[in-house]
Design an enzyme around this catalytic site. Structure first.
Site, PDB file in Angstrom:
ATOM      1  N   LYS A   1      41.366 -17.152  37.171  1.00 49.04           N
ATOM      2  CA  LYS A   1      41.391 -18.517  37.711  1.00 49.04           C
ATOM      3  C   LYS A   1      41.319 -18.467  39.233  1.00 49.04           C
ATOM      4  CE  LYS A   1      46.449 -18.687  37.732  1.00 49.04           C
ATOM      5  NZ  LYS A   1      47.649 -19.452  37.362  1.00 49.04           N
TER       6      LYS A   1
ATOM      7  N   TYR B   1      43.873 -22.715  72.855  1.00 50.49           N
ATOM      8  CA  TYR B   1      44.235 -24.131  72.883  1.00 50.49           C
ATOM      9  C   TYR B   1      45.704 -24.349  73.260  1.00 50.49           C
ATOM     10  CZ  TYR B   1      39.858 -25.589  70.643  1.00 50.49           C
ATOM     11  OH  TYR B   1      38.535 -25.849  70.360  1.00 50.49           O
TER      12      TYR B   1
END
Length: 831
Positions: A500, A726
């Site tokens: 999965k 940043y």
């Protein structure tokens, strides 16, 4: 070279249970999936921990195999099913297999080089082949075939044309090397080095060395590195004590002490290393096109071997300057026009071709299989003998399209006429000119070419172009980890593999193909569309869908997917759908909630559930299962026991009322080995398959599967006090060197790892992230490390395990693995 069944009966001291015809045998088989030439094949029905070769006899008989060696557990009554077969019975089929090959080896009287050690065996073997192929007709181990099965398969290749053989031998526990020695019977020995690999099978390093030295019990000469004190002491003791009645000549090399080949100086330059040494009172030098320490050591070992073979140093120096790196793996990548590319374009010989074709045959994601193959050089066979054999193999492997490149293979194009589609080109350049007219689309393409044909050019043309951040997935490690858990299983227990969430970020059909090839019993996905993708890629294993939805009922039936039913709502909805469709006995899986409190029927629902299942033939219950909440924690073993009691009680109530049996499963990855009593009828293997287990003892047995790597795009020098990134969150505490790498949170690198929390592996060093993680880039502090733009950076992998990265991010490995973005290129490889 062939032997008759009557001869083989004597060689392996077998009992003839049935002799239909005294056939000639040329090929030995131990894996039914690798059958090529049925009429001349002898199948050894080996017994494994989970499978017995006897169970494949029927399949092979149907494919016209008529010669079989079986163990004592083979029932004579079974022979009546195979009236035209020859059956030889032995006490142990593996030992008989090895004994036959040992006899075969004894028929040849040419130099045989036997190589062992912890690392470098395959490199030294293939480099010796590169260096000696002009002087000898060489037979050698394919890839790294050095095990109890790989060695005899290698030695069986020996024929009358060979003038030199080179075989490698590896062991993982005591008492294995004696059998390999009898098969290889080396006349020249090479001990590459000693290290940590496979330490777990030995008491200490000295025991491991002594066990490996048993390969040389009858060898005339041993070449080794005397710089390791444990190895040097053990070799000298072996030569003077163990071999006291049979003189062993030692050829040592050393950078530190007096040796046969005394290394004087190693001068590493930009792209090559110059090595100077003294040998027989003369000074010599060579230059190799490598600068890493492992390659230098391996090259010196090869140098020593060639000197022993009395090859002049001027010729050696010329040869080693052109040594090529040895690719140890087959790579599977996404290609143009919905193709998949298997790149094995580093060597071309009939044995490695067969291995690559086996890997190609595992791939089911495309309807068409294509092989691009160059001339096979220096095979020891004439073109008229070689290429018909290859054509026969390609027919057996069901190749749809064949492209031959080179003058020899082009002259033999008639022998490939039974392959549906063929093209031939006299050279690499001629193929490139016609490339765009060949229209590659929706096919799996295997590239297999000799170095001289420069097939890497084709790889660049065919591969899909994606940025340099790559997630590498080691399919050999997947197989290794699968086997580690299979060895933990009680007899008869089946295994469901969880694929999965894009196989925990590692891929869908690529992983499923590997699992299907290695015969797991079930696959499980989270949603129906994941199962559809597997079916479209040719996966035929039963697939359980854990979160079935009403909107997907149509595709469940269309693609033969089996839903998990966990509530009356979904059960009733699916029952009504099947009734309207006129479907009976549709396979389903019943989920019970025994304490996880996520999905599943609870204890008070069992009576009503039983009545519904008992009164209707709409469903056929394949399995009943539950999920353990804390199977990895000793602290919660009491709760695990409560869950187990509840589960078994509900299973019994269901089983008592149903007229057929079903499989029960509750054990997940950690429970497979922590709670063996909970293996029941089947287990579900999840994160462990991908190399992660919360139990340290088990983790040590697993191999790393996934490596996320990127490269440095730019390097800057930053003054103390200047900011990086940043919001100016990163401040250089001193004059620093900053490397910007090509990965960010859009690729799945968590932003929480900003500002020194996260670390990456660069040039053997763990270096911190500086500043905030950006969408597409990250800055690393690489001060005091010798790096250049374009250098590789490991985000997680063997050096920096994904579990450690998850700890940095205060999360779990599942989240890191499943979070790797789809824009990151996946490259699959098999060692």
């Amino acid at each position: 070279m062939s032997y008759s069944i009557s001869q083989i009966t004597g060689f392996i001291k077998a009992k003839q249970l049935q002799l239909f015809r005294d056939s000639d045998v040329e090929h030995l088989l131990i894996d039914s999936r690798k059958l090529l030439f049925p009429s001349s094949t002898l199948f050894f029905a080996l017994e494994g921990p989970r499978r017995n070769g006897i169970s494949f006899i029927n399949e092979l008989y149907d494919k016209d195999v008529r010669n079989f060696v079986v163990g004592e557990n083979f029932s004579k009554e079974e022979i009546t099913k195979y009236p035209e077969a020859n059956f030889l019975q032995v006490a142990n089929a593996l030992y008989a297999f090895q004994s036959l090959v040992a006899y075969h080896r004894s028929q040849f009287h040419v130099p045989v080089i036997g190589i062992t050690g912890s690392n470098g065996k395959t490199i030294v073997k293939d480099w010796l082949y590169q260096l000696l192929q002009d002087d000898f007709n060489i037979v050698r181990s394919p890839k790294s075939y050095n095990s109890q099965i790989g060695v005899p398969l290698s030695v069986w290749q020996m024929n009358d044309q060979n003038t030199l053989a080179i075989f490698e031998a590896g062991i993982s526990q005591p008492d294995e090397m004696q059998r390999l020695e009898k098969i290889i019977q080396p006349t020249i020995g090479i001990f590459t080095n000693i290290g940590e690999a496979h330490n777990e099978g030995f008491l200490n390093i000295r025991q491991k060395i002594n066990e490996k030295l048993k390969l040389f019990i009858n060898t005339e000469l041993l070449i080794y590195n005397a710089d390791n004190p444990d190895l040097n002491t053990a070799v000298n003791t072996f030569a003077t004590t163990v071999r006291s009645s049979n003189t062993l000549q030692l050829f040592s090399w050393s950078k530190k002490t007096t040796a046969t080949l005394q290394v004087i100086e190693i001068n590493k330059q930009l792209s090559q290393t110059v090595i100077s040494a003294a040998y027989k009172k003369e000074n010599y030098s060579i230059a190799i096109p490598f600068v890493d320490d492992a390659s230098i050591d391996n090259a010196i070992t090869c140098w020593a071997t060639l000197l022993h073979l009395e090859i002049k140093n001027e010729l050696i120096a010329e040869k080693v300057l052109h040594l090529r790196s040895v690719e140890m793996r087959l790579e599977l990548k996404e290609g143009i026009n919905d193709c998949s590319i298997i790149n094995d374009s580093y060597s071309a010989d009939i044995n490695s071709l067969t291995i690559a074709l086996d890997f190609l045959q595992q791939q089911k994601q495309h309807p068409k299989r294509t092989l691009i193959l160059s001339d096979i050089l220096q095979s020891g066979k004439s073109s008229g003998e070689l290429y018909p054999t290859i054509a026969s193999i390609l027919q057996q492997k069901k190749i749809d399209r064949f492209i031959g490149i080179g003058p020899d293979i082009s002259r033999q194009k008639e022998v490939f006429k039974n392959i549906p589609e063929t093209n031939f080109f006299s050279s690499t350049a001629a193929f490139k000119e016609q490339f765009h007219s060949l229209h590659f689309h929706n096919e799996t393409i295997l590239l297999k070419g000799a170095r001289a044909f420069e097939f890497e050019q084709f790889s660049h043309l065919l591969e899909q172009k994606i940025h340099q951040t790559v997630l590498e997935i080691d399919l050999s490690a997947i197989t290794h980890n699968l086997k580690q858990y299979q060895q933990q299983l009680n007899p008869g227990v089946k295994l469901m593999a969880m694929v999965k969430a894009f196989s925990y970020g590692s891929g869908s059909f690529e992983i499923a193909n590997q699992l299907q090839f290695h015969k797991v019993d079930y696959l499980a996905v989270a949603y129906a569309d994941e199962g559809v993708e597997l079916r479209k890629a040719g996966i035929t294993l039963p697939v359980m869908v854990m979160n079935a939805e009403e909107t997907t009922f149509d595709i469940l039936l269309q693609y033969n997917l089996e839903p998990e039913l966990y509530s009356f709502n979904i059960l009733n909805a699916f029952q009504n759908y099947l009734q309207r469709s006129g479907i009976n006995n549709y396979p389903v899986h019943i989920k019970l909630d025994t304490g996880m409190h996520r999905l599943g029927f609870e204890q008070q629902d069992i009576d009503e559930l039983t009545k519904i299942l008992q009164s209707s033939s709409i469903f056929k219950v394949q399995t009943v299962f539950s999920h353990l909440a804390a199977s990895d924690s000793a602290e919660h073993d009491g709760f695990t026991e409560q869950q187990t009691v509840s589960f078994l009680k509900s299973c019994k109530e269901l089983q008592d009322k149903l007229s057929y049996s079903f499989l029960r499963h509750i054990a997940n990855t950690s429970a497979i080995h922590r709670h063996k009593n909970l293996q029941l009828d089947m287990v579900r293997l999840g994160i462990g398959l991908y190399g992660v287990d919360s139990i340290p003892a088990m983790q040590q047995q697993l191999k790393n599967v996934t490596t996320l790597k990127t490269t440095i795009s730019q390097i800057k020098k930053v003054k103390a006090g200047e900011s990086v990134g940043y919001s100016r969150k990163g401040i250089a505490s001193k004059d620093s060197v900053i490397a910007t790498v090509r990965i960010g949170y859009a690729d799945g690198y968590p932003r929480i790892l900003s500002n020194g929390i996260g670390k990456m592996w660069v040039k053997g060093n763990l270096v911190p992230v500086i500043g905030n993680v950006c969408m597409d880039m990250i800055m690393l502090d690489v001060t005091d490390i010798d790096v250049t733009e374009g250098d590789e950076v490991i985000v997680f992998g063997k050096e920096l395990p994904v579990a450690q990265l998850a700890n940095f991010a205060q999360t779990i490995a599942y989240e890191i693995l499943t979070g790797v973005s789809q824009r990151v290129k996946r490259v699959y490889y098999e060692e």
